[in-house]
Design a protein around this motif. Structure first.
Motif, PDB file in Angstrom:
ATOM      1  N   GLY A 187       0.808  -1.216   0.000  1.00 31.45           N
ATOM      2  CA  GLY A 187       0.000   0.000   0.000  1.00 31.45           C
ATOM      3  C   GLY A 187       0.837   1.261   0.000  1.00 31.45           C
ATOM      4  O   GLY A 187       0.511   2.237  -0.695  1.00 31.45           O
ATOM      5  N   VAL A 188       1.918   1.266   0.770  1.00 25.57           N
ATOM      6  CA  VAL A 188       2.824   2.420   0.809  1.00 25.57           C
ATOM      7  C   VAL A 188       3.442   2.653  -0.564  1.00 25.57           C
ATOM      8  O   VAL A 188       3.539   3.790  -1.036  1.00 25.57           O
ATOM      9  N   ILE A 189       3.844   1.570  -1.225  1.00 25.91           N
ATOM     10  CA  ILE A 189       4.450   1.705  -2.555  1.00 25.91           C
ATOM     11  C   ILE A 189       3.397   2.184  -3.559  1.00 25.91           C
ATOM     12  O   ILE A 189       3.657   3.086  -4.360  1.00 25.91           O
ATOM     13  N   LEU A 190       2.208   1.602  -3.522  1.00 26.76           N
ATOM     14  CA  LEU A 190       1.132   2.037  -4.424  1.00 26.76           C
ATOM     15  C   LEU A 190       0.767   3.499  -4.198  1.00 26.76           C
ATOM     16  O   LEU A 190       0.548   4.246  -5.154  1.00 26.76           O
ATOM     17  N   TRP A 191       0.701   3.912  -2.946  1.00 28.69           N
ATOM     18  CA  TRP A 191       0.435   5.319  -2.610  1.00 28.69           C
ATOM     19  C   TRP A 191       1.475   6.208  -3.300  1.00 28.69           C
ATOM     20  O   TRP A 191       1.140   7.238  -3.875  1.00 28.69           O
ATOM     21  N   SER A 192       2.731   5.796  -3.231  1.00 22.92           N
ATOM     22  CA  SER A 192       3.821   6.589  -3.804  1.00 22.92           C
ATOM     23  C   SER A 192       3.746   6.645  -5.328  1.00 22.92           C
ATOM     24  O   SER A 192       4.186   7.618  -5.929  1.00 22.92           O
ATOM     25  N   VAL A 193       3.204   5.606  -5.948  1.00 19.60           N
ATOM     26  CA  VAL A 193       3.029   5.597  -7.399  1.00 19.60           C
ATOM     27  C   VAL A 193       1.870   6.513  -7.793  1.00 19.60           C
ATOM     28  O   VAL A 193       1.984   7.324  -8.710  1.00 19.60           O
ATOM     29  N   ALA A 232       5.280 -18.892   2.624  1.00 17.78           N
ATOM     30  CA  ALA A 232       6.439 -18.161   2.102  1.00 17.78           C
ATOM     31  C   ALA A 232       6.158 -17.678   0.685  1.00 17.78           C
ATOM     32  O   ALA A 232       6.495 -16.545   0.322  1.00 17.78           O
ATOM     33  N   PHE A 233       5.535 -18.512  -0.123  1.00 18.45           N
ATOM     34  CA  PHE A 233       5.200 -18.151  -1.495  1.00 18.45           C
ATOM     35  C   PHE A 233       4.314 -16.904  -1.517  1.00 18.45           C
ATOM     36  O   PHE A 233       4.573 -15.962  -2.263  1.00 18.45           O
ATOM     37  N   ALA A 234       3.267 -16.897  -0.688  1.00 14.88           N
ATOM     38  CA  ALA A 234       2.331 -15.762  -0.657  1.00 14.88           C
ATOM     39  C   ALA A 234       3.047 -14.465  -0.264  1.00 14.88           C
ATOM     40  O   ALA A 234       2.845 -13.422  -0.888  1.00 14.88           O
ATOM     41  N   GLY A 235       3.886 -14.533   0.749  1.00 14.30           N
ATOM     42  CA  GLY A 235       4.593 -13.340   1.200  1.00 14.30           C
ATOM     43  C   GLY A 235       5.592 -12.829   0.181  1.00 14.30           C
ATOM     44  O   GLY A 235       5.606 -11.633  -0.148  1.00 14.30           O
ATOM     45  N   PHE A 236       6.420 -13.731  -0.345  1.00 16.51           N
ATOM     46  CA  PHE A 236       7.419 -13.306  -1.329  1.00 16.51           C
ATOM     47  C   PHE A 236       6.763 -12.795  -2.610  1.00 16.51           C
ATOM     48  O   PHE A 236       7.275 -11.870  -3.246  1.00 16.51           O
ATOM     49  N   ALA A 237       5.631 -13.379  -3.000  1.00 14.10           N
ATOM     50  CA  ALA A 237       4.929 -12.900  -4.194  1.00 14.10           C
ATOM     51  C   ALA A 237       4.497 -11.440  -4.014  1.00 14.10           C
ATOM     52  O   ALA A 237       4.615 -10.634  -4.945  1.00 14.10           O
ATOM     53  N   LEU A 238       4.026 -11.093  -2.826  1.00  9.38           N
ATOM     54  CA  LEU A 238       3.632  -9.699  -2.571  1.00  9.38           C
ATOM     55  C   LEU A 238       4.848  -8.771  -2.538  1.00  9.38           C
ATOM     56  O   LEU A 238       4.782  -7.632  -3.019  1.00  9.38           O
ATOM     57  N   LEU A 239       5.959  -9.248  -1.995  1.00  9.14           N
ATOM     58  CA  LEU A 239       7.179  -8.424  -2.004  1.00  9.14           C
ATOM     59  C   LEU A 239       7.680  -8.225  -3.431  1.00  9.14           C
ATOM     60  O   LEU A 239       8.146  -7.130  -3.786  1.00  9.14           O
ATOM     61  N   ILE A 240       7.595  -9.264  -4.252  1.00 14.70           N
ATOM     62  CA  ILE A 240       8.009  -9.134  -5.653  1.00 14.70           C
ATOM     63  C   ILE A 240       7.115  -8.123  -6.370  1.00 14.70           C
ATOM     64  O   ILE A 240       7.607  -7.286  -7.133  1.00 14.70           O
ATOM     65  N   LEU A 241       5.819  -8.167  -6.118  1.00 16.42           N
ATOM     66  CA  LEU A 241       4.914  -7.188  -6.713  1.00 16.42           C
ATOM     67  C   LEU A 241       5.312  -5.767  -6.295  1.00 16.42           C
ATOM     68  O   LEU A 241       5.367  -4.855  -7.131  1.00 16.42           O
ATOM     69  N   ALA A 242       5.638  -5.585  -5.025  1.00 16.93           N
ATOM     70  CA  ALA A 242       6.087  -4.265  -4.555  1.00 16.93           C
ATOM     71  C   ALA A 242       7.362  -3.844  -5.275  1.00 16.93           C
ATOM     72  O   ALA A 242       7.497  -2.678  -5.682  1.00 16.93           O
ATOM     73  N   LEU A 243       8.292  -4.777  -5.458  1.00 17.34           N
ATOM     74  CA  LEU A 243       9.547  -4.455  -6.148  1.00 17.34           C
ATOM     75  C   LEU A 243       9.320  -4.081  -7.612  1.00 17.34           C
ATOM     76  O   LEU A 243      10.044  -3.250  -8.162  1.00 17.34           O
ATOM     77  N   LEU A 244       8.344  -4.690  -8.235  1.00 18.25           N
ATOM     78  CA  LEU A 244       8.023  -4.343  -9.622  1.00 18.25           C
ATOM     79  C   LEU A 244       7.410  -2.950  -9.716  1.00 18.25           C
ATOM     80  O   LEU A 244       7.557  -2.259 -10.728  1.00 18.25           O
ATOM     81  N   LEU A 245       6.726  -2.522  -8.651  1.00 20.52           N
ATOM     82  CA  LEU A 245       6.089  -1.203  -8.633  1.00 20.52           C
ATOM     83  C   LEU A 245       7.019  -0.087  -8.148  1.00 20.52           C
ATOM     84  O   LEU A 245       6.815   1.079  -8.495  1.00 20.52           O
ATOM     85  N   MET A 246       8.019  -0.423  -7.362  1.00 24.98           N
ATOM     86  CA  MET A 246       8.876   0.604  -6.761  1.00 24.98           C
ATOM     87  C   MET A 246       9.535   1.537  -7.783  1.00 24.98           C
ATOM     88  O   MET A 246       9.594   2.747  -7.544  1.00 24.98           O
ATOM     89  N   PRO A 247      10.014   1.040  -8.928  1.00 24.20           N
ATOM     90  CA  PRO A 247      10.581   1.985  -9.898  1.00 24.20           C
ATOM     91  C   PRO A 247       9.567   3.014 -10.391  1.00 24.20           C
ATOM     92  O   PRO A 247       9.939   4.146 -10.700  1.00 24.20           O
ATOM     93  N   LEU A 248       8.293   2.643 -10.430  1.00 25.35           N
ATOM     94  CA  LEU A 248       7.271   3.601 -10.856  1.00 25.35           C
ATOM     95  C   LEU A 248       7.132   4.747  -9.858  1.00 25.35           C
ATOM     96  O   LEU A 248       6.754   5.861 -10.238  1.00 25.35           O
ATOM     97  N   ALA A 249       7.432   4.489  -8.601  1.00 29.41           N
ATOM     98  CA  ALA A 249       7.425   5.545  -7.585  1.00 29.41           C
ATOM     99  C   ALA A 249       8.716   6.362  -7.636  1.00 29.41           C
ATOM    100  O   ALA A 249       8.706   7.561  -7.352  1.00 29.41           O
ATOM    101  N   GLU A 250       9.815   5.720  -7.982  1.00 24.85           N
ATOM    102  CA  GLU A 250      11.116   6.402  -7.982  1.00 24.85           C
ATOM    103  C   GLU A 250      11.383   7.216  -9.230  1.00 24.85           C
ATOM    104  O   GLU A 250      12.048   8.251  -9.175  1.00 24.85           O
ATOM    105  N   GLU A 251      10.912   6.755 -10.376  1.00 25.88           N
ATOM    106  CA  GLU A 251      11.281   7.389 -11.640  1.00 25.88           C
ATOM    107  C   GLU A 251      10.887   8.866 -11.737  1.00 25.88           C
ATOM    108  O   GLU A 251      11.693   9.672 -12.202  1.00 25.88           O
TER     109      GLU A 251
END
Length: 184
Positions: free
Chosen positions: A20-26, A143-162
């Protein structure tokens, strides 16, 4: 196991809050939380606190929650370990090249050297590979569920940074973005 089930729901809360924090930033780049830019600001504490809680719970599930989700036994180590090692290589190389402060989301010099010649986000790419490898090794739905959500956040983080990077570095960043892929 109730402890594992209870921890899983807390873990999901941390993961969704982080996402949510990452999506907010995007969505709201002028009110972004990521990147936090200043050490020990409330943004820094929120982002890194949520990440550490989410990642820490995922590690707990890697170490102690084998559910045999995948139809493999010890072969999962042969499949997952190379991903973990390549992920750690990119993560370490990127962090070394960028420096500790900037790796944690703080401002600094514009860097296009080392792994940043290959990808604009070598640390995120390294994290993604690391998390994929840990997902395979863990063989755990939790573990799969948690890491999948972290991977989704990592895919979105550049959209917040760019947008921030473009504001900070202008034409130099625009030229870099045009010539270097986001991930690969």
């Amino acid at each position: 196991m109730t402890i594992g089930r209870d921890l899983f729901w807390w873990s999901m809360l941390f993961h969704y809050a982080y996402l949510g924090v990452i999506l907010w930033s995007v969505v709201f780049p002028t009110k972004r939380i990521w990147p936090p830019l200043q050490k020990w600001s409330w943004k820094y504490i929120v982002v890194w606190g949520l990440f550490l809680a989410a990642f820490g719970s995922d590690l707990f599930f890697v170490l102690g929650d084998e559910s045999n989700m995948l139809p493999v036994g010890s072969e999962r180590y042969a499949l997952g370990l190379p991903l973990v090692l390549v992920g750690l290589l990119f993560l370490g190389w990127g962090a070394y090249t960028l420096g500790a402060a900037r790796s944690l989301g703080r401002a600094g010099e514009f860097v296009m050297a080392g792994p940043y010649k290959l990808t604009r986000n070598p640390q995120y790419l390294g994290d993604i590979l690391l998390f994929l490898g840990l997902m395979v090794i863990a063989n755990s739905f939790r573990a799969f569920a948690g890491f999948a959500l972290l991977i989704l956040a990592l895919l979105l983080m550049p959209l917040a940074e760019e947008p921030w990077l473009e504001e900070m570095y202008g034409d130099a960043y625009r030229a870099y973005r045009a010539s270097t892929p986001r991930f690969f």
